[in-house]
Write an enzyme that holds these catalytic residues in place. Sequence first.
Site, PDB file in Angstrom:
ATOM      1  N   HIS A  46     -66.324  -3.999  60.540  1.00 56.92           N
ATOM      2  CA  HIS A  46     -66.374  -2.707  61.231  1.00 56.92           C
ATOM      3  C   HIS A  46     -65.159  -2.608  62.134  1.00 56.92           C
ATOM      4  O   HIS A  46     -64.969  -3.420  63.045  1.00 56.92           O
ATOM      5  CB  HIS A  46     -67.658  -2.568  62.044  1.00 56.92           C
ATOM      6  N   CYS A  47     -64.316  -1.620  61.858  1.00 56.25           N
ATOM      7  CA  CYS A  47     -63.063  -1.480  62.599  1.00 56.25           C
ATOM      8  C   CYS A  47     -63.268  -0.552  63.796  1.00 56.25           C
ATOM      9  O   CYS A  47     -63.570   0.637  63.615  1.00 56.25           O
ATOM     10  CB  CYS A  47     -61.974  -0.921  61.684  1.00 56.25           C
TER      11      CYS A  47
END
Length: 273
Positions: free
Chosen positions: A167-168
């Site tokens: 998850h960026c």
Amino acid sequence: MARRVYHVWKGRNIFFCKGRLIFGPDAKSLIITLLLILVPVVIFCTNVARNLLHEFPTYNTGYVILVVTILFTIYVLVLLFLTSARDPGIVPRNLHPPEEEICYDPSTSVDVGEGHTPTPRLPRTKEVTVNGFSVKVKYCDTCMIYRPPRCSHCSVCDNCVERFDHHCPWVGQCIGLTTYENFRYGAANRHNVYDQGCLRNFLEVFCTKTNPSRNNFQAYVQEEMPMRITREVKIDDSEGDSRTKVQDNLEIDNDLLKISQRRDAVEAVNSRS
């Protein structure tokens, strides 16, 4: 009352344009990302590229540098938007655990009447065949599914995502099946996917179709209405005359109270007569 899927979605995603755009719960971080992109570009264009317009007046090299800078900036912003506002490959949830996978453990049982019933449970893993190979997949208690291979549950978005990488926080979205292509970085000791020549590289980046979303967030779902029941109450009067049949169609929350009040009123009338 019919509502759309994104209205009742149990993940932490943020939806816009009636479910057409889906962002992660940390979509506000996009503001910082945009500033980190736009501020240096604006400084370069106003302080460097503008001066180059007069340094190379013959071949208009300064204008070429300015135009290329703006085009690359737009390209980066488009990829950022496609990555942040797209379904990253969310696996649809189940409303109930898969019944076909439920097994009963005879070692633990619950009392049901006079007998004992084994406790139902779901195996934590099961084996599936992928391309002729046996692969173990894990069960997700949150989504109530057996996750496909290379699928993981994102603790930030609270969704199972196919080909989940991470998850960026900079794009506010998961990097998975449909968003990974817009997020490619260096080959890092792996096969370089951009060694096919300029034309084929261009076609792969701009003309390759992405996998469609498995969720139709704009679709309607039919929510269950509050249950209504019909009760029949038979009341005998004190003189033995005909019976009175009272039919009530009431909400579950207050039907017993209203029936009790009506019965007390009828008994009071009969006692007076």
